[in-house]
Design a protein around this motif. Structure first.
Motif, PDB file in Angstrom:
ATOM      1  N   VAL A  81       0.840  -1.203   0.000  1.00 19.15           N
ATOM      2  CA  VAL A  81       0.000   0.000   0.000  1.00 19.15           C
ATOM      3  C   VAL A  81       0.874   1.253   0.000  1.00 19.15           C
ATOM      4  O   VAL A  81       0.611   2.217  -0.733  1.00 19.15           O
ATOM      5  CB  VAL A  81      -0.960  -0.007   1.209  1.00 19.15           C
ATOM      6  N   GLU A  82       1.921   1.261   0.823  1.00 15.49           N
ATOM      7  CA  GLU A  82       2.811   2.423   0.877  1.00 15.49           C
ATOM      8  C   GLU A  82       3.489   2.658  -0.475  1.00 15.49           C
ATOM      9  O   GLU A  82       3.634   3.800  -0.916  1.00 15.49           O
ATOM     10  CB  GLU A  82       3.866   2.221   1.967  1.00 15.49           C
ATOM     11  N   ARG A  85       0.899   4.116  -2.868  1.00  9.92           N
ATOM     12  CA  ARG A  85       0.624   5.515  -2.521  1.00  9.92           C
ATOM     13  C   ARG A  85       1.749   6.429  -2.986  1.00  9.92           C
ATOM     14  O   ARG A  85       1.516   7.583  -3.354  1.00  9.92           O
ATOM     15  CB  ARG A  85       0.444   5.658  -1.010  1.00  9.92           C
ATOM     16  N   ARG A 102      -6.719  -3.031   3.697  1.00  7.96           N
ATOM     17  CA  ARG A 102      -5.463  -2.637   3.061  1.00  7.96           C
ATOM     18  C   ARG A 102      -5.321  -3.275   1.678  1.00  7.96           C
ATOM     19  O   ARG A 102      -4.892  -2.616   0.722  1.00  7.96           O
ATOM     20  CB  ARG A 102      -4.286  -3.029   3.956  1.00  7.96           C
ATOM     21  N   GLU A 105      -7.628  -1.466  -0.623  1.00  6.15           N
ATOM     22  CA  GLU A 105      -7.072  -0.170  -1.014  1.00  6.15           C
ATOM     23  C   GLU A 105      -5.994  -0.352  -2.086  1.00  6.15           C
ATOM     24  O   GLU A 105      -5.933   0.414  -3.060  1.00  6.15           O
ATOM     25  CB  GLU A 105      -6.470   0.550   0.197  1.00  6.15           C
ATOM     26  N   ILE A 109      -6.052   1.376  -5.822  1.00  2.00           N
ATOM     27  CA  ILE A 109      -4.990   2.237  -6.355  1.00  2.00           C
ATOM     28  C   ILE A 109      -4.412   1.634  -7.630  1.00  2.00           C
ATOM     29  O   ILE A 109      -4.167   2.334  -8.617  1.00  2.00           O
ATOM     30  CB  ILE A 109      -3.883   2.449  -5.309  1.00  2.00           C
ATOM     31  N   LYS A 204      10.180   5.468  -3.367  1.00  2.00           N
ATOM     32  CA  LYS A 204       9.425   6.021  -2.239  1.00  2.00           C
ATOM     33  C   LYS A 204      10.136   7.224  -1.638  1.00  2.00           C
ATOM     34  O   LYS A 204       9.518   8.239  -1.328  1.00  2.00           O
ATOM     35  CB  LYS A 204       9.193   4.941  -1.182  1.00  2.00           C
TER      36      LYS A 204
END
Length: 309
Positions: A81-82, A85, A102, A105, A109, A204
């Motif tokens: 997820v991170e 995002r 999660r 989600e 995305i 990231k």
């Protein structure tokens, strides 16, 4: 496509034709007395090996023909997820089921970004992740395609390039890319060996700026710096032994390469000797050193301020 020219674009004069060529020779001679002290970039922080990423069937940082790294997997609900995002470029999302919020989600995305969603059983995910803990989800990261080092000379009328000498933490490399984007650098060049490449962690840490700032790889950084010098660039390395502060780099207003050293050892000997000048960041406070990402950001701010004026 136009044929690549080894010595850079025609608008950048050769080193011998620039007004500071004689000054470069004086700077090199003065460096002989600057060889004591500690590197500007401090000791690398101890970090445990990450269990949330894994290359697919190749060693970490392995490259395919054409300059791209092997696919990488980010696994586990929170890490996936991170990564999504943070706009880490995915090529496929493998899921066992919509087990919790999660994973749902992550699926949403991925759908919004047109990343293919693939149903996978536990046996298949175990095989893909070499038996690592995946929690029923894994994101395959698209292989990164590196730029050619000479391409960075063509980004802008007055080239500004960051060279990273042996940065081993992908997150530090991502922070360097983020600073390069913030202060107008045309790109970052790194060695192929014994240095961090572009991974999911790099994406990231760059906060998505890798999409606009190219990273190039070279086989020998010292040799590449000499090539940049021949193309008309002045090369300055960050080092506590420097005889000038980053705020006083007058020549940074022209074609310029900033070299930052590794987290533990600073600049390598050959790279340091190749630099036209060593520059330092004054630290009147209690800290003894800065990590590579922070040091690069401070130096690029001063360079951008001088170039703007």
């Amino acid at each position: 496509m136009s044929k690549r020219r080894k010595k850079g674009p025609s608008h950048t004069p050769k080193a011998k034709d620039r007004h500071w060529h004689g000054f470069r020779q004086d700077a090199r001679a003065a460096k002989a007395s600057e060889r004591t002290g500690t590197p500007t970039t401090g000791p690398r922080s101890k970090t445990a090996a990450s269990t949330t990423t894994r290359s697919s069937g190749r060693p970490a940082g392995a490259r395919r023909a054409g300059g791209a790294e092997a696919p990488e997997l980010v696994m586990g609900r929170n890490p996936v997820v991170e990564a999504l995002r943070a706009a880490v470029p995915g090529s496929a999302l493998y899921v066992m089921s919509e087990a919790d919020d999660r994973i749902r989600e992550a699926i949403k995305i991925a759908g919004d970004r047109n990343i293919p969603l693939l149903q996978a059983g536990k046996a298949e995910l175990d095989r893909l992740t070499d038996g690592a803990v995946h929690q029923g989800i894994a994101l395959q990261v698209r292989p990164y395609r590196y730029a050619h080092p000479d391409d960075l000379l063509r980004r802008g009328a007055t080239p500004l390039i960051v060279a990273a000498d042996g940065i081993t933490d992908p997150r530090n490399l991502g922070a360097i890319v983020r600073s390069a984007a913030a202060f107008g650098a045309g790109g970052v060049v790194v060695p192929e060996r014994r240095a961090a490449g572009v991974t999911a962690g790099t994406w990231k840490a760059s906060a998505g700026t890798l999409a606009g700032v190219p990273v190039a790889q070279c086989t020998n950084l010292a040799r590449q710096l000499k090539s940049y010098q021949e193309a008309g660039c002045f090369v300055a390395g960050l080092d506590a032994r420097g005889g000038v502060t980053v705020a006083d780099l007058e020549l940074a207003s022209g074609p310029f390469v900033l070299v930052v050293g590794s987290e533990g050892k600073g600049l390598g000997r050959l790279v340091s000797e190749t630099c036209d000048m060593l520059a330092t960041i004054p630290m009147p406070g209690h800290a003894e050193s800065l990590n590579a990402g922070v040091a690069t950001g401070i130096a690029l701010y001063e360079i951008a301020r001088r170039r703007a004026s």
